[in-house]
Design a protein around this motif. Structure first.
Motif, mmCIF file in Angstrom:
data_model
loop_
_atom_site.group_PDB
_atom_site.id
_atom_site.type_symbol
_atom_site.label_atom_id
_atom_site.label_comp_id
_atom_site.label_asym_id
_atom_site.label_seq_id
_atom_site.Cartn_x
_atom_site.Cartn_y
_atom_site.Cartn_z
ATOM 1 N N HIS A 7 0.808 -1.223 0.000
ATOM 2 C CA HIS A 7 0.000 0.000 0.000
ATOM 3 C C HIS A 7 0.836 1.266 0.000
ATOM 4 C CE1 HIS A 7 -3.497 -2.512 0.426
ATOM 5 N NE2 HIS A 7 -2.900 -3.110 1.437
ATOM 6 N N SER A 8 2.065 1.134 -0.481
ATOM 7 C CA SER A 8 2.898 2.312 -0.650
ATOM 8 C C SER A 8 2.453 3.066 -1.896
ATOM 9 C CB SER A 8 4.359 1.884 -0.805
ATOM 10 O OG SER A 8 5.109 2.930 -1.368
ATOM 11 N N HIS A 12 6.411 3.251 -9.580
ATOM 12 C CA HIS A 12 7.016 3.676 -10.842
ATOM 13 C C HIS A 12 6.420 2.879 -11.989
ATOM 14 C CE1 HIS A 12 11.022 5.698 -9.441
ATOM 15 N NE2 HIS A 12 9.958 6.320 -9.030
ATOM 16 N N LYS A 13 6.269 3.562 -13.128
ATOM 17 C CA LYS A 13 5.857 2.843 -14.328
ATOM 18 C C LYS A 13 6.971 1.892 -14.741
ATOM 19 C CE LYS A 13 2.576 6.126 -16.161
ATOM 20 N NZ LYS A 13 2.185 6.985 -17.287
ATOM 21 N N CYS A 25 6.385 -1.399 -7.567
ATOM 22 C CA CYS A 25 6.446 -0.701 -6.293
ATOM 23 C C CYS A 25 7.916 -0.536 -5.894
ATOM 24 C CB CYS A 25 5.696 -1.494 -5.226
ATOM 25 S SG CYS A 25 5.912 -0.834 -3.567
ATOM 26 N N VAL A 26 8.307 0.706 -5.645
ATOM 27 C CA VAL A 26 9.704 0.969 -5.309
ATOM 28 C C VAL A 26 10.032 0.401 -3.937
ATOM 29 C CG1 VAL A 26 11.379 2.801 -4.878
ATOM 30 C CG2 VAL A 26 9.757 3.018 -6.758
ATOM 31 N N PHE A 32 2.811 -4.959 -10.782
ATOM 32 C CA PHE A 32 1.392 -5.178 -11.024
ATOM 33 C C PHE A 32 0.944 -4.313 -12.192
ATOM 34 C CE2 PHE A 32 0.075 -1.153 -9.078
ATOM 35 C CZ PHE A 32 1.168 -0.873 -8.259
ATOM 36 N N ILE A 33 -0.186 -4.671 -12.777
ATOM 37 C CA ILE A 33 -0.746 -3.874 -13.858
ATOM 38 C C ILE A 33 -1.992 -3.176 -13.345
ATOM 39 C CG2 ILE A 33 0.196 -5.223 -15.760
ATOM 40 C CD1 ILE A 33 -2.406 -6.748 -15.870
ATOM 41 N N THR A 34 -2.368 -2.113 -14.024
ATOM 42 C CA THR A 34 -3.465 -1.279 -13.542
ATOM 43 C C THR A 34 -4.741 -2.081 -13.352
ATOM 44 O OG1 THR A 34 -3.610 -0.599 -15.830
ATOM 45 C CG2 THR A 34 -2.751 0.997 -14.262
#
Ligand SMILES: [Zn+2]
Length: 77
Positions: A7-8, A12-13, A25-26, A32-34
Motif C-alpha cells: 500500500h505504498s 514507478h511505471k 512498487c519501489v 502489477f498492472i493497472t
C-alpha cells in the motif's frame, strides 16, 4: 495508485505487459498492472457485505443478496 502488496504510493511505471500499463512498487518490488486493482468488488460492495456480516448474516446469505461469492476474501483474517 497504491501498491496492492504494501500500500505504498511510491510507484514507478515499468513498461507495458500485454498492452496494459505495468507498474512496480519501489518499496517492496511488487509488480502489477493497472487492471489488477480493478479486479474483485468495489469498496462500497465490500462495505455492505461487512455490514451484513457484523449484523450476524452468514456469508451464504450475503452471497444470495449481493452476489459476492462466499469464497471472497473479505480481509478479515
Ligand atoms: Zn509495495
Amino acid at each position: 495508485m497504491e501498491c496492492p502488496e504494501c500500500h505504498s504510493y511510491h510507484i514507478h511505471k515499468n513498461g507495458h505487459r500485454k498492452s496494459k500499463q505495468n507498474y512496480i512498487c519501489v518499496k517492496c518490488g511488487r509488480q502489477f498492472i493497472t487492471e489488477y486493482q480493478q479486479r474483485g468488488y468495489s469498496d462500497d460492495v465490500k462495505c455492505n457485505c461487512l455490514k451484513m456480516y457484523v449484523n450476524g448474516m452468514g456469508f451464504r446469505a450475503i452471497e444470495r443478496i449481493t452476489g459476492v461469492s462466499q469464497d471472497f476474501d473479505y480481509g478479515l483474517g
